[in-house]
Design a protein around this motif. Structure first.
Motif, PDB file in Angstrom:
ATOM      1  N   PRO A   1       0.883  -1.128   0.002  1.00  0.00           N
ATOM      2  CA  PRO A   1       0.090  -0.034  -0.138  1.00  0.00           C
ATOM      3  C   PRO A   1       0.813   1.392  -0.067  1.00  0.00           C
ATOM      4  N   SER A   2       0.352   2.410  -0.492  1.00  0.00           N
ATOM      5  CA  SER A   2       1.227   3.648  -0.456  1.00  0.00           C
ATOM      6  C   SER A   2       1.182   4.167   0.978  1.00  0.00           C
ATOM      7  N   PHE A   3       1.823   5.221   0.961  1.00  0.00           N
ATOM      8  CA  PHE A   3       1.720   6.192   2.380  1.00  0.00           C
ATOM      9  C   PHE A   3       0.336   6.361   2.733  1.00  0.00           C
ATOM     10  N   GLU A   4      -0.306   7.061   1.666  1.00  0.00           N
ATOM     11  CA  GLU A   4      -1.676   7.686   1.648  1.00  0.00           C
ATOM     12  C   GLU A   4      -2.627   6.526   2.401  1.00  0.00           C
ATOM     13  N   ASP A   5      -2.661   5.322   1.824  1.00  0.00           N
ATOM     14  CA  ASP A   5      -3.268   4.168   1.819  1.00  0.00           C
ATOM     15  C   ASP A   5      -3.041   3.886   3.523  1.00  0.00           C
ATOM     16  N   ARG A   6      -1.902   3.928   3.861  1.00  0.00           N
ATOM     17  CA  ARG A   6      -1.553   3.558   5.000  1.00  0.00           C
ATOM     18  C   ARG A   6      -1.965   4.364   5.931  1.00  0.00           C
ATOM     19  N   VAL A   7      -1.720   5.535   5.798  1.00  0.00           N
ATOM     20  CA  VAL A   7      -2.435   6.644   6.822  1.00  0.00           C
ATOM     21  C   VAL A   7      -3.858   6.637   6.768  1.00  0.00           C
ATOM     22  N   ALA A   8      -4.550   6.333   5.893  1.00  0.00           N
ATOM     23  CA  ALA A   8      -5.806   6.440   5.821  1.00  0.00           C
ATOM     24  C   ALA A   8      -6.494   5.136   6.690  1.00  0.00           C
ATOM     25  N   ARG A   9      -5.994   4.109   6.302  1.00  0.00           N
ATOM     26  CA  ARG A   9      -6.389   2.954   7.342  1.00  0.00           C
ATOM     27  C   ARG A   9      -5.821   3.162   8.499  1.00  0.00           C
TER      28      ARG A   9
END
Lengths: 522, 394
Positions: A335-343
């Motif tokens: 996952p991208s950084f943004e995906d990880r932050v969102a999750r």
């Protein structure tokens, strides 16, 4: 809002204490066994020479041991005083290893340490020898359990997050103990400590030979140290390779920082020697390296055991989208950084919602929140981040420390091999070892080098895993205590002054004891 | 749930036992306070430190294990108390670090600061270290000024789970009279035991060092004689201070937690009730007090060569362990909120909300089966090492 200065002060204080602690501990870990071996020779032969030799090195052991124990207490307290959130979050995992360490290792070490030092005239030879071995084993056992706990922080396994208690809880003790990360770290750290001890014994013995004193004592000590050191260094190299492999699997960002690797490609090279571009930042177009000599496909081989494999760089990890093998051995898309932050934010929100539902007794909502939290928990810590650079460790420090460690490790392999060769020539009567003055000087110079090597290893391990206290789950700013930064800076200054004073005193005492030589020991 | 309940109590009892053993082993600290006044010459100081120097490691290790066991079994206490009362714990820490190095460095040549400085470190460790440890333990009953909410971790802007309510971060705990009283009791207990220990080592009429070191025996007898005189006053003050502490504790209002809902409310004479409701803590305390009085009485009034008098250190020490253990147990047993929050009562800690999980407590309980074996070998080594009597040559 947590002040950055509080986090920085707390990190500095812990780093200072840990690095100071690690000046004294590795010497005791290895020297304990060297002394035990020498005393065994005394026990078997009855030769007073070996008793005198063992007692000399025992004295060096004792001076280091006291400071190691004292700084160990500071580290234990600092988990609570400076990292109180962390203490709650991981207390349940740390519990069992700490209990075992306290009951089996600390008391073993403390009890038999007194016999080892003061028991020569009070107990039998056999009992004394047993006490010396038990002290050495106790010292090493003490290291085992804290290293297991440290490894768990780098690769959290055998646990589950419990929203009822808002912390991680252990579910599989053996998974924690025998995690591959723990086994490698344990092996690597212990053998590196043996290597360090061997170099110190070599260096001090070389000083005697240069002075033309205690020739037999020095040569026999060097022989033992050279064999112990060579075997240890070979094991350090082997376990270091295993450690790098584990880092590649579970801490790809750390590996990328170790290599100064930003944008990668399949068949990733390993930087043998290089100079980082100090202006390089995440996502900019600058070259990462000003100069480098690389081993083609070396990093792919090191990290994945396959020459053509892809080892992600810092930007790749931030962007995500590449294929990797997850902890269950399945292929997955990163996952991208943004995906990880969102999750991560979803997980944190689910925990907050769970708490609200718990207070109102809404069990249905609690179950839903529990499920959402579980689904997203592996990204929990990312929810506290706001920009990609938040997840990047200090690249320069990690990169250069790694190279210093590896190069010095290689040097020590050659150093011990050369020592054994020269000692063999001496034994065959071809050339007196004491006359090879360049090597004796080299042995003395190697003492500070081996400490630099050892400290560099810990910098790679601990700076390289920033910003995490627990990988992917608890970043440093969420682990810290709620004290004022000024309080922590004040204690930091106190510790700095204290440690510096103790180090100077310790070195002066060591030099004085060394000058006395084995005959000066009562 | 029932197993968890039992294990929470089991581990509090174990941590309390470690605390009680620590108070006994603080005789090393108590002995260090004899460096000024009691030990008059450099030779006597060396003799004093040589016998204490064989034991400091065990005291230090017990402190480390006490901290480790608290972290392991009640991590929320470790987190809240250490992170909140920052300065109190830091002072204790510094005093104990100085002790550890002083024993190793004091007698060595080129020790940078000089033997006198290390003596001062040891003296302060003995005086202040014991008082501050008593103050820290006193907070188990008197509470602390903290706010705590585990779920703050879900607050992305301020995820700290506990804060101290004022800027003193634990220094305010030193100003609480009850804590100071306990600090004084711990100091007096340590000094009394320290005196008895020196008498035990150097006051034996058949000291084995006599044959080859008559001067050392004479010095040892002088030191032991002075200790024998001092122990009467120190021991008496200790007993009086301990009685005052018991009165202060048993008349105190404690806080009881509802084991199901968790709500906490004040209960008058809570600690007294904790001692007598399951009657065993009171019985153990009573046995402990009787042993302390027997040990002290023997040291005060019996001939030095009387078998009971010769064992007064061990009898008093056993009494201290048995007296302290139930007192620590009753800080949290019987649904008591320990180290309660003085600023928001409902944030207080209990055995139920602060312990490790059932799984971890179980694993640790299996490990704890080895404790008797550890105690056995420590005792065996102690006997072997102290069997030789005076030890002026070390």
């Amino acid at each position: 809002m947590i002040l950055t200065s509080l986090v920085e002060a707390s990190r500095l204080q812990f780093a200072l204490t840990a690095m100071f602690h690690w000046i004294f501990v590795p010497l005791t870990l290895g020297l304990g066994f060297i002394v035990a071996f020498m005393e065994t020779k005394y026990y078997l032969s009855g030769n007073e020479f070996w008793k005198k030799t063992a007692k000399f090195w025992m004295r060096i052991f004792g001076i280091n041991f006291a400071v190691g124990v004292a700084t160990g207490l500071i580290l234990e307290f600092e988990f609570g005083t400076n990292w109180s959130n962390y203490s709650w979050f991981v207390g349940d995992i740390f519990g069992a290893p700490l209990a075992i360490e306290g009951i089996f290792a600390f008391f073993l070490e403390a009890t038999f340490f007194a016999v080892m030092f003061f028991g020569w005239d009070k107990v039998s030879k056999r009992f004394h020898l047993t006490a010396t071995w038990l002290t050495a084993i106790g010292a090493n056992l003490s290291a085992v359990w804290i290293l297991i706990a440290n490894s768990w922080m780098q690769y959290p396994v055998g646990m589950e997050f419990n929203p009822e208690t808002a912390r991680s809880e252990m579910t599989d003790f053996w998974a924690v103990v025998f995690s591959p990360m723990a086994m490698n770290k344990l092996f690597h750290t212990a053998t590196s400590a043996f290597m360090l001890s061997s170099v110190v014994v070599m260096g001090i013995s070389a000083w005697f030979l240069l002075k033309g004193r205690e020739t037999e004592f020095a040569k026999k000590s060097m022989k033992i140290a050279a064999v112990f050191g060579l075997v240890s260094t070979l094991l350090v190299a082997y376990s270091g390779d295993g450690s790098a492999y584990q880092v590649g699997k579970h801490q790809p960002m750390k590996l990328a920082a170790m290599e100064g690797l930003y944008d990668s490609e399949p068949g990733t090279p390993l930087v043998a020697v290089g100079i980082l571009n100090p202006e390089k930042t995440v996502y900019d177009q600058r070259e990462a390296m000003l100069f480098q000599i690389s081993i083609p496909q070396g990093l792919s081989l090191l990290a994945n055991r396959r020459l053509d494999s892809f080892v992600p760089g810092i930007n790749d990890i931030i962007k995500g989208g590449y294929t990797y093998i997850d902890n269950e051995g399945k292929q997955a898309i990163a996952p991208s950084f943004e995906d990880r932050v969102a999750r991560g934010k979803i997980a944190i929100e689910a925990l907050a919602d769970f708490n609200r539902a718990r207070q109102t007794g809404d069990t249905e909502q609690m179950e839903q929140d529990r499920r959402v939290l579980k689904e997203n928990f592996e990204h929990f810590g990312y929810g506290y981040f706001s920009q990609p650079s938040d997840m990047v460790p200090p690249v320069g420090l990690t990169f250069y420390s790694f190279r210093i460690m590896v190069m010095l490790g290689g040097y020590f392999l050659l150093f011990f091999a050369a020592a054994l060769y020269l000692l063999c020539r001496d034994k065959k009567g071809k050339k007196d070892f004491g006359s090879v003055r360049w090597f004796l000087y080299l042995s003395i110079v190697s003492i500070p080098l081996v400490y630099i090597c050892s400290q560099a290893g810990w910098i790679v391990a601990e700076v390289g895993r920033q910003p995490w206290t627990i990988q992917n789950l608890l970043p440093v700013q969420t682990a810290v205590s709620g004290v004022s930064a000024s309080s922590v800076y004040t204690t930091l200054v106190i510790f700095f002054v204290l440690f510096t004073t103790l180090l100077i005193a310790e070195l002066k005492i060591m030099f004085s004891q060394i000058k006395k030589g084995p005959d000066g020991i009562k | 749930m029932e197993t968890l309940h039992i294990l929470q109590h089991y581990w509090w009892a174990i941590v309390s036992l470690l605390g009680a053993l620590l108070v006994f082993l603080l005789f090393v600290q108590g002995g260090q306070t004899l460096l000024y006044g009691t030990a008059r010459t450099e030779e006597e100081k060396k003799m004093l430190l040589s016998v204490l120097g064989h034991k400091w490691e065990i005291t230090f290790t017990t402190l480390v294990t006490f901290g480790g066991a608290a972290f392991a079994s009640f991590p929320l206490f470790y987190s809240t108390s250490f992170g909140g009362a920052y300065w109190l714990w830091m002072l204790i820490l510094l005093l104990f670090v100085l002790q550890a190095v002083s024993y190793e460095f004091r007698g060595k040549a080129s020790n940078l600061l000089g033997a006198g400085t290390y003596d001062t470190f040891l003296f302060f460790n003995g005086m202040l270290g014991t008082v501050l440890l008593g103050v820290a333990v006193g907070t188990l009953y008197s509470g602390g000024a903290y706010y705590m909410d585990k779920f703050n971790i879900a607050d992305q802007t301020g995820p700290i789970i506990s804060y101290w309510a004022n800027g003193w971060n634990g220094l305010d705990m030193i100003a609480v009279p009850f804590n100071l009283l306990l600090g004084l009791v711990v100091f007096l207990a340590a000094r009394t035991l320290g005196l008895l220990f020196v008498i035990n080592v150097y006051g034996k009429p058949d000291s084995s060092a006599g044959a080859d070191a008559p001067e050392a025996v004479s010095l040892g007898c002088d030191l032991a004689g002075r200790c024998r005189k001092q122990v009467k006053l120190t021991g008496t003050v200790f007993v009086l201070a301990f009685v005052c502490f018991l009165i202060a504790l048993f008349t105190r209002t404690g806080y009881e937690a509802d084991p199901v809902g968790g709500a906490i409310e004040a209960v008058r004479y809570k600690y007294f009730l904790n001692m007598i409701q399951p009657v065993w803590p009171a019985v153990v305390l009573l046995v402990g007090v009787v042993l302390v009085l027997t040990g002290l009485g023997a040291a005060f009034f019996m001939r030095p060569d009387h078998p009971v008098s010769r064992r007064s250190f061990y009898i008093t020490g056993a009494g201290v362990v048995l007296a302290v253990w139930p007192l620590l147990v009753c800080a949290a047993f019987n649904n008591t909120a320990y180290f309660h929050s003085t600023v928001n009562l409902q944030d207080s800690l209990t055995l139920y909300n602060s312990s490790s999980s059932l799984f971890t407590l179980k694993v640790m309980a299996y490990v704890s089966i080895a404790i008797p074996f550890v105690v056995w070998y420590i005792a065996a080594v102690w006997r072997k090492m102290t069997g030789g009597g005076s030890d002026s040559k070390s």
